[in-house]
Design a protein around this motif. Structure first.
Motif, short mmCIF file in Angstrom:
data_model
loop_
_atom_site.label_atom_id
_atom_site.label_comp_id
_atom_site.label_asym_id
_atom_site.label_seq_id
_atom_site.Cartn_x
_atom_site.Cartn_y
_atom_site.Cartn_z
N SER A 217 34.02 -1.46 32.76
CA SER A 217 33.69 -0.08 32.40
C SER A 217 34.97 0.75 32.38
O SER A 217 36.02 0.31 32.84
CB SER A 217 32.69 0.51 33.39
OG SER A 217 33.21 0.47 34.70
N VAL A 218 34.87 1.95 31.84
CA VAL A 218 36.00 2.88 31.81
C VAL A 218 35.62 4.06 32.69
O VAL A 218 34.50 4.57 32.61
CB VAL A 218 36.28 3.36 30.37
CG1 VAL A 218 37.48 4.30 30.34
CG2 VAL A 218 36.50 2.17 29.44
N THR A 219 36.54 4.49 33.54
CA THR A 219 36.28 5.63 34.40
C THR A 219 37.35 6.69 34.17
O THR A 219 38.42 6.42 33.64
CB THR A 219 36.30 5.22 35.89
OG1 THR A 219 37.57 4.66 36.20
CG2 THR A 219 35.19 4.23 36.19
N GLY A 220 37.04 7.90 34.58
CA GLY A 220 38.00 8.99 34.51
C GLY A 220 37.58 10.08 35.48
O GLY A 220 36.43 10.11 35.95
N ILE A 221 38.51 10.96 35.78
CA ILE A 221 38.23 12.11 36.65
C ILE A 221 38.68 13.37 35.94
O ILE A 221 39.77 13.43 35.39
CB ILE A 221 38.95 11.97 38.01
CG1 ILE A 221 38.43 10.77 38.77
CG2 ILE A 221 38.78 13.25 38.84
CD1 ILE A 221 39.08 10.53 40.11
N ARG A 222 37.81 14.36 35.97
CA ARG A 222 38.12 15.66 35.39
C ARG A 222 37.57 16.72 36.33
O ARG A 222 36.38 16.71 36.63
CB ARG A 222 37.48 15.76 34.01
CG ARG A 222 37.55 17.11 33.39
CD ARG A 222 38.38 17.06 32.15
NE ARG A 222 39.07 18.32 32.06
CZ ARG A 222 40.12 18.51 31.32
NH1 ARG A 222 40.62 17.55 30.63
NH2 ARG A 222 40.70 19.67 31.28
N ASP A 223 38.44 17.61 36.81
CA ASP A 223 38.03 18.70 37.71
C ASP A 223 37.26 18.18 38.92
O ASP A 223 36.25 18.77 39.33
CB ASP A 223 37.21 19.74 36.94
CG ASP A 223 37.99 20.35 35.79
OD1 ASP A 223 39.22 20.54 35.93
OD2 ASP A 223 37.38 20.63 34.74
#
Length: 181
Positions: free
Chosen positions: A46-52
Motif C-alpha cells: 500500500s501507499v501511505t502519506g501524512i498531511r497535517d
C-alpha cells in the motif's frame, strides 16, 4: 519525524489487518497497535502519506477474494491477486478511520510515500497497476517480472485533494528518470 508507522503486511496465513506506531522519542519506545479500518481488507504494497498530522492509506494488493470485484480489471486471476482502490484517512487524535474516494484504478507499490504538495494535496508518484504487472510478467516470466531489466514503476503522478476528496492525474514523471523506484 520521530514516529514510525507500519500498515498491514503478510504473514504465513495471508495478508493481515494491523497497523502499528513507534514513537522514537518516548522514554521507553515500544510498538503501539492502532485500530484497523473495519471494512478494509488486509494488504501489502500500500501507499501511505501524512498531511497535517493525518495518516492516509491508499490501495495495495491482497490475495484474490472469493467475491467479485466492482472493477474486474483490478484482478489478476492466474496470480490470485486483487489490486485495491480503497483509500482511508486516520485521525490520530480520535483514533478513527474514515473511508475516502477510491483511487482511479487499483494501485500498489509506489516507489515512495505520498508526498504533501500545495495546501491540500498528496501526490502518488508512480505505482503498479494490473496492466503494468502483466507486462512485466510477460517480459520476464523466469524472474516473476523482476530482475535487472525491470523498468521501474509507471510514471503517472496522481493527486489526492484532502479537502474535496477527489483524485486527479497531474502529469508523468520525467523521462530522464531511468527507473523511478
Amino acid at each position: 519525524g520521530n514516529v514510525i508507522s507500519v500498515f498491514s503486511g503478510r504473514s504465513t496465513e495471508g495478508t493481515v489487518k494491523k497497523a502499528f506506531r513507534l514513537d522514537l522519542i518516548a522514554s521507553s519506545p515500544s510498538w503501539e497497535e492502532l485500530p484497523w479500518p473495519k471494512e478494509a481488507r488486509g494488504r501489502v504494497h500500500s501507499v501511505t502519506g501524512i498531511r497535517d498530522g493525518v495518516i492516509y492509506l491508499f490501495g495495495g494488493r491482497d490475495s484474490m477474494s472469493l467475491q467479485p470485484l466492482k472493477h474486474p480489471g483490478d484482478r489478476m486471476e492466474p496470480e490470485s491477486l486483487d489490486f485495491l482502490r480503497d483509500a482511508w484517512r486516520f485521525d490520530q487524535g480520535a483514533q478513527k478511520w474514515s473511508r475516502l474516494a477510491d483511487l482511479p484504478q487499483g494501485l500498489s507499490a509506489a516507489p515512495s510515500t505520498a508526498v504533501p504538495a500545495g495546501n491540500a494535496h498528496l501526490l502518488l508518484l508512480g505505482g503498479v497497476d494490473v496492466g503494468f504487472l502483466k507486462e512485466q510478467l510477460k517480459a520476464r516470466p523466469q524472474w516473476n517480472g523482476q530482475g535487472h531489466e525491470h523498468p521501474g514503476c509507471p510514471r503517472d503522478v496522481l493527486a489526492y485533494h484532502t479537502v474535496t476528496d477527489t483524485w486527479t492525474k497531474v502529469c508523468l514523471l520525467p523521462d530522464d528518470i531511468a527507473s523511478p523506484v
